[in-house]
Design a protein around this motif. Sequence first.
Motif, mmCIF file in Angstrom:
data_model
loop_
_atom_site.group_PDB
_atom_site.id
_atom_site.type_symbol
_atom_site.label_atom_id
_atom_site.label_comp_id
_atom_site.label_asym_id
_atom_site.label_seq_id
_atom_site.Cartn_x
_atom_site.Cartn_y
_atom_site.Cartn_z
ATOM 1 N N VAL A 155 77.042 48.871 -28.301
ATOM 2 C CA VAL A 155 75.982 47.390 -26.966
ATOM 3 C C VAL A 155 75.829 46.863 -27.179
ATOM 4 C CG1 VAL A 155 73.358 47.031 -25.897
ATOM 5 C CG2 VAL A 155 73.653 49.140 -26.119
ATOM 6 N N VAL A 156 76.424 45.565 -26.353
ATOM 7 C CA VAL A 156 77.051 43.911 -26.527
ATOM 8 C C VAL A 156 75.660 43.252 -26.281
ATOM 9 C CG1 VAL A 156 78.131 42.420 -25.926
ATOM 10 C CG2 VAL A 156 78.770 44.305 -26.327
ATOM 11 N N VAL A 157 74.906 42.448 -27.334
ATOM 12 C CA VAL A 157 73.627 42.537 -26.918
ATOM 13 C C VAL A 157 74.519 40.612 -26.444
ATOM 14 C CG1 VAL A 157 71.468 41.165 -27.609
ATOM 15 C CG2 VAL A 157 71.846 43.682 -28.726
ATOM 16 N N PRO A 158 73.487 40.287 -25.116
ATOM 17 C CA PRO A 158 73.459 39.043 -24.389
ATOM 18 C C PRO A 158 73.557 37.983 -24.921
ATOM 19 C CG PRO A 158 72.918 40.491 -23.182
ATOM 20 C CD PRO A 158 72.266 40.961 -24.227
ATOM 21 N N GLY A 160 71.388 34.714 -26.977
ATOM 22 C CA GLY A 160 70.507 34.257 -26.010
ATOM 23 C C GLY A 160 68.979 35.707 -25.743
ATOM 24 N N ALA A 161 69.149 36.938 -25.536
ATOM 25 C CA ALA A 161 68.342 37.785 -25.307
ATOM 26 C C ALA A 161 67.533 37.914 -26.557
ATOM 27 C CB ALA A 161 69.257 39.221 -25.080
ATOM 28 N N ASP A 162 66.415 38.645 -26.646
ATOM 29 C CA ASP A 162 65.446 38.857 -27.119
ATOM 30 C C ASP A 162 65.412 40.216 -28.466
ATOM 31 O OD1 ASP A 162 62.734 38.135 -28.087
ATOM 32 O OD2 ASP A 162 62.824 40.809 -27.805
ATOM 33 N N ALA A 163 65.901 39.835 -29.794
ATOM 34 C CA ALA A 163 66.754 40.884 -30.396
ATOM 35 C C ALA A 163 65.666 41.738 -30.591
ATOM 36 C CB ALA A 163 66.698 39.956 -31.270
ATOM 37 N N GLU A 276 78.235 46.345 -22.043
ATOM 38 C CA GLU A 276 79.459 46.432 -22.633
ATOM 39 C C GLU A 276 81.151 45.912 -21.472
ATOM 40 O OE1 GLU A 276 80.429 49.997 -24.522
ATOM 41 O OE2 GLU A 276 78.257 50.434 -24.998
ATOM 42 N N GLU A 277 80.598 45.766 -20.569
ATOM 43 C CA GLU A 277 81.748 45.405 -18.759
ATOM 44 C C GLU A 277 81.028 44.390 -18.347
ATOM 45 O OE1 GLU A 277 80.440 49.278 -16.631
ATOM 46 O OE2 GLU A 277 82.396 49.654 -18.051
ATOM 47 N N VAL A 278 79.768 43.667 -18.540
ATOM 48 C CA VAL A 278 79.808 42.562 -17.907
ATOM 49 C C VAL A 278 81.016 41.572 -17.363
ATOM 50 C CG1 VAL A 278 78.192 40.197 -17.391
ATOM 51 C CG2 VAL A 278 77.417 42.622 -18.429
ATOM 52 N N ARG A 279 81.947 41.072 -17.712
ATOM 53 C CA ARG A 279 82.727 39.897 -17.570
ATOM 54 C C ARG A 279 84.053 41.353 -16.903
ATOM 55 N NH1 ARG A 279 84.841 35.692 -19.747
ATOM 56 N NH2 ARG A 279 83.188 36.506 -21.473
ATOM 57 N N LEU A 280 83.907 42.397 -17.223
ATOM 58 C CA LEU A 280 84.335 43.138 -16.384
ATOM 59 C C LEU A 280 84.495 43.416 -14.393
ATOM 60 C CD1 LEU A 280 87.947 44.834 -16.464
ATOM 61 C CD2 LEU A 280 86.439 46.763 -16.751
ATOM 62 N N VAL A 281 82.789 43.139 -14.705
ATOM 63 C CA VAL A 281 82.102 43.641 -13.255
ATOM 64 C C VAL A 281 82.306 42.611 -12.328
ATOM 65 C CG1 VAL A 281 79.929 44.278 -12.198
ATOM 66 C CG2 VAL A 281 81.192 45.675 -13.938
ATOM 67 N N ALA A 282 82.016 41.099 -13.214
ATOM 68 C CA ALA A 282 82.128 40.158 -12.613
ATOM 69 C C ALA A 282 82.772 39.609 -12.115
ATOM 70 C CB ALA A 282 81.463 39.141 -13.439
ATOM 71 N N THR A 294 78.838 34.022 -11.917
ATOM 72 C CA THR A 294 79.501 34.182 -13.374
ATOM 73 C C THR A 294 79.529 34.928 -14.688
ATOM 74 O OG1 THR A 294 77.832 32.325 -14.622
ATOM 75 C CG2 THR A 294 79.660 31.673 -13.053
ATOM 76 N N THR A 295 80.003 35.733 -15.745
ATOM 77 C CA THR A 295 79.953 35.963 -17.026
ATOM 78 C C THR A 295 78.331 35.454 -17.522
ATOM 79 O OG1 THR A 295 82.056 36.566 -16.429
ATOM 80 C CG2 THR A 295 80.365 37.384 -18.592
ATOM 81 N N ARG A 296 78.097 34.897 -17.708
ATOM 82 C CA ARG A 296 76.787 33.935 -18.111
ATOM 83 C C ARG A 296 75.351 34.701 -16.825
ATOM 84 N NH1 ARG A 296 74.256 34.618 -21.623
ATOM 85 N NH2 ARG A 296 72.056 33.051 -22.096
ATOM 86 N N ALA A 297 75.355 34.125 -15.552
ATOM 87 C CA ALA A 297 74.281 34.280 -14.836
ATOM 88 C C ALA A 297 73.981 35.971 -15.236
ATOM 89 C CB ALA A 297 74.905 34.009 -13.540
ATOM 90 N N MET A 298 75.505 36.404 -14.515
ATOM 91 C CA MET A 298 75.396 38.471 -14.259
ATOM 92 C C MET A 298 74.790 38.571 -16.153
ATOM 93 S SD MET A 298 78.422 39.874 -12.812
ATOM 94 C CE MET A 298 77.893 41.233 -13.338
ATOM 95 N N GLU A 299 75.215 38.052 -17.301
ATOM 96 C CA GLU A 299 74.333 38.515 -18.414
ATOM 97 C C GLU A 299 72.663 37.997 -18.881
ATOM 98 O OE1 GLU A 299 78.038 37.740 -21.246
ATOM 99 O OE2 GLU A 299 76.639 36.032 -21.799
ATOM 100 N N GLU A 300 72.747 37.052 -18.302
ATOM 101 C CA GLU A 300 71.186 36.686 -17.703
ATOM 102 C C GLU A 300 69.696 37.795 -17.132
ATOM 103 O OE1 GLU A 300 71.263 32.215 -16.324
ATOM 104 O OE2 GLU A 300 71.041 32.216 -18.848
#
Length: 314
Positions: A155-158, A160-163, A276-282, A294-300
């Motif tokens: 798992v790739v934790v975004p 700024g996410a709450d750990a 794990e694949e946010v960038r690939l999907v975006a 954007t990748t960042r928007a989707m991570e958020e």
Amino acid sequence: MAAVRPLTLAWVSRHLEVGERILSTEALHGGITADMRRLTVGTREGGTRDLVLRSFVDPSYAEHAEDWLHREAGALSSLAETGVPAPGLVAVDTSATHCEYPSLLMTHLGGRTVLDDEGLTTRLPLLARQLVEIHALRPAERPRKYVTLTTADTVVVPKGADATTWEAAINVIRAPAPSYEGRLLHRDFQPGNVLFDVPPTRPAGARITGVVDWAATSWGPADLDVAHCSTILALLHGPAWGQRFAEAYEEAGGVLAATAGERLYWRVRDGLACSEEVRLVAQPWREAGRTDLTTRAMEERLDAYVTVLMDTLG
């Protein structure tokens, strides 16, 4: 037509009707794993019809191509006798015996993918009803059991996410998978794989014209398909829409896991898989016009969605 290699063109031509010929090819955008082309075919009567060619050109997906194409060919064959609007199978070359690359040829369906926020309140129940119909099918031959590749360690934790929240979510998938009643799964059912006809003057009259990309067809829990579509809707339109889809699925007659804990497992598992694949999907979504994703928007959005799941089901 240089984009389609000579051996493949010759193979396609052998599967056309007498007197037909390929007039042109056009790249179809939005796919990630395969090269997709629309082939316009001239008919003997002087008209045209379209076919779609899926070819696994990228070497990084070559090892999976034979399995994916075999499953898709099987799914399309079995769906031909149902009311599910899927492409018709024309021919398949799973091991590139005749083509330059492993390939599948199928009929072309009308309609288009719709990824915009506008009209979502109309499309959402249509998506839910369509998935309920798919899950109601009982194929003569079951596809293989579903596969989930995500583990607690991948798992790739975004940023700024709450750990604490994400660690709790990761701990959810450390547990064994809940028991379930098996269903036919599309396994990638989401707006990018559903075609709509939307009348320009009457968006509320939208209807589904096709469900495509059956390469991951599997047997498993209905919750897994619902979880995947929910995650994608959360990324495309916001976390609340991910929650709403599961409700719409049940409103359409679908049956999900009995307990909140079981539902949480499947929904969190798919959300974490997308980490794990946010960038690939975006990227294909931006190419399709959603430049805001954007990748960042989707991570958020993914972080917000996982947080909502843990707050409501955890």
